[in-house]
Write a protein that holds these residues in place. Sequence first.
Motif, PDB file in Angstrom:
ATOM      1  N   ALA A  73     -77.374  61.261 -49.759  1.00 57.19           N
ATOM      2  CA  ALA A  73     -76.218  61.455 -48.582  1.00 57.19           C
ATOM      3  C   ALA A  73     -76.581  60.093 -47.472  1.00 57.19           C
ATOM      4  CB  ALA A  73     -76.578  62.586 -48.012  1.00 57.19           C
ATOM      5  N   ASP A  74     -77.655  59.605 -47.342  1.00 56.65           N
ATOM      6  CA  ASP A  74     -77.545  58.481 -46.425  1.00 56.65           C
ATOM      7  C   ASP A  74     -77.381  57.152 -46.941  1.00 56.65           C
ATOM      8  OD1 ASP A  74     -79.921  58.262 -47.796  1.00 56.65           O
ATOM      9  OD2 ASP A  74     -80.969  58.342 -46.164  1.00 56.65           O
ATOM     10  N   GLY A  75     -76.874  56.874 -47.955  1.00 52.14           N
ATOM     11  CA  GLY A  75     -76.594  55.937 -48.752  1.00 52.14           C
ATOM     12  C   GLY A  75     -77.833  55.058 -49.474  1.00 52.14           C
ATOM     13  N   HIS A  76     -79.002  55.761 -49.295  1.00 52.69           N
ATOM     14  CA  HIS A  76     -79.941  55.131 -50.253  1.00 52.69           C
ATOM     15  C   HIS A  76     -79.944  55.550 -51.695  1.00 52.69           C
ATOM     16  CE1 HIS A  76     -81.430  54.777 -45.717  1.00 52.69           C
ATOM     17  NE2 HIS A  76     -82.154  53.737 -46.351  1.00 52.69           N
ATOM     18  N   TRP A  77     -80.706  54.897 -52.285  1.00 54.66           N
ATOM     19  CA  TRP A  77     -80.908  55.156 -53.818  1.00 54.66           C
ATOM     20  C   TRP A  77     -82.160  55.696 -54.272  1.00 54.66           C
ATOM     21  CZ3 TRP A  77     -77.151  55.287 -57.692  1.00 54.66           C
ATOM     22  CH2 TRP A  77     -75.965  54.665 -57.263  1.00 54.66           C
ATOM     23  N   HIS A  78     -82.276  56.609 -54.868  1.00 57.67           N
ATOM     24  CA  HIS A  78     -83.659  57.396 -55.574  1.00 57.67           C
ATOM     25  C   HIS A  78     -83.429  56.938 -57.071  1.00 57.67           C
ATOM     26  CE1 HIS A  78     -87.087  59.810 -56.228  1.00 57.67           C
ATOM     27  NE2 HIS A  78     -86.357  60.469 -57.271  1.00 57.67           N
ATOM     28  N   VAL A  79     -84.272  56.022 -57.455  1.00 55.61           N
ATOM     29  CA  VAL A  79     -84.268  55.600 -58.894  1.00 55.61           C
ATOM     30  C   VAL A  79     -85.694  55.644 -59.539  1.00 55.61           C
ATOM     31  CG1 VAL A  79     -83.810  53.545 -60.308  1.00 55.61           C
ATOM     32  CG2 VAL A  79     -82.549  53.767 -58.207  1.00 55.61           C
ATOM     33  N   THR A  80     -85.477  56.054 -60.742  1.00 56.55           N
ATOM     34  CA  THR A  80     -86.822  56.657 -61.529  1.00 56.55           C
ATOM     35  C   THR A  80     -86.715  55.670 -62.673  1.00 56.55           C
ATOM     36  OG1 THR A  80     -85.873  58.476 -62.612  1.00 56.55           O
ATOM     37  CG2 THR A  80     -87.382  58.880 -60.431  1.00 56.55           C
ATOM     38  N   LEU A  81     -87.804  55.218 -63.202  1.00 60.61           N
ATOM     39  CA  LEU A  81     -87.865  54.559 -64.641  1.00 60.61           C
ATOM     40  C   LEU A  81     -89.010  55.479 -65.255  1.00 60.61           C
ATOM     41  CD1 LEU A  81     -87.474  51.910 -65.973  1.00 60.61           C
ATOM     42  CD2 LEU A  81     -89.061  50.772 -64.843  1.00 60.61           C
ATOM     43  N   ASP A  82     -88.523  56.041 -66.128  1.00 61.75           N
ATOM     44  CA  ASP A  82     -89.354  56.709 -67.136  1.00 61.75           C
ATOM     45  C   ASP A  82     -89.728  58.065 -66.502  1.00 61.75           C
ATOM     46  OD1 ASP A  82     -88.921  55.272 -69.499  1.00 61.75           O
ATOM     47  OD2 ASP A  82     -90.557  54.127 -69.142  1.00 61.75           O
ATOM     48  N   GLY A  83     -89.332  58.626 -65.421  1.00 58.72           N
ATOM     49  CA  GLY A  83     -89.440  59.718 -64.535  1.00 58.72           C
ATOM     50  C   GLY A  83     -90.319  59.506 -63.528  1.00 58.72           C
ATOM     51  N   ARG A  84     -90.538  58.251 -63.169  1.00 57.94           N
ATOM     52  CA  ARG A  84     -91.385  57.747 -61.987  1.00 57.94           C
ATOM     53  C   ARG A  84     -90.769  57.038 -61.048  1.00 57.94           C
ATOM     54  NH1 ARG A  84     -97.322  56.538 -64.774  1.00 57.94           N
ATOM     55  NH2 ARG A  84     -97.656  58.767 -65.504  1.00 57.94           N
ATOM     56  N   PRO A  85     -90.921  56.988 -59.768  1.00 57.72           N
ATOM     57  CA  PRO A  85     -90.008  56.571 -58.731  1.00 57.72           C
ATOM     58  C   PRO A  85     -90.120  55.111 -58.840  1.00 57.72           C
ATOM     59  CG  PRO A  85     -91.532  58.008 -57.831  1.00 57.72           C
ATOM     60  CD  PRO A  85     -92.046  58.065 -59.221  1.00 57.72           C
TER      61      PRO A  85
END
Length: 146
Positions: A73-85
């Motif tokens: 919601a604050d415009g940041h991205w939460h990205v995971t690679l193979d389930g890990r942040p």
Amino acid sequence: MAIGIDGTPKGTQPSAVPGGRTRRDVARGLRTGALTAALAPLLAAFRAPERAPGRASFDRMHRGRRIQGVRTADGHWHVTLDGRPLHLMRRADGTWLSMVDHYCSYPTPLDAARAAADALAPGERLREAGTEPRHQHRGGRHGVRA
């Protein structure tokens, strides 16, 4: 009878429509408009969906690795690679970099995540959050002494 450069017999004026344009100019404009209208959907189909503004998430496979990302919601991205942040940072010029590949910047979070996946060796995974080793100083002189 000699024909002029505009296709009309020499010595005659081309027929004009209101506004001072010739029929040829009007026909050319209509053809250009029709061509533009016909090509617009084709060009839109080639646009990459992950780069579309307003896109709030992605879920892709890249070279055998699963990349997922959600815009918060604050415009940041939460990205995971193979389930890990995967930690991403936005640069001042609007591009993105990851902690795996932090020397290059990429136009989108997905591009940065793909580059991170490429930088990892086969079978190598990101570390779990909170398991990074702490930097420890082991003797020696550090800093500037006056």
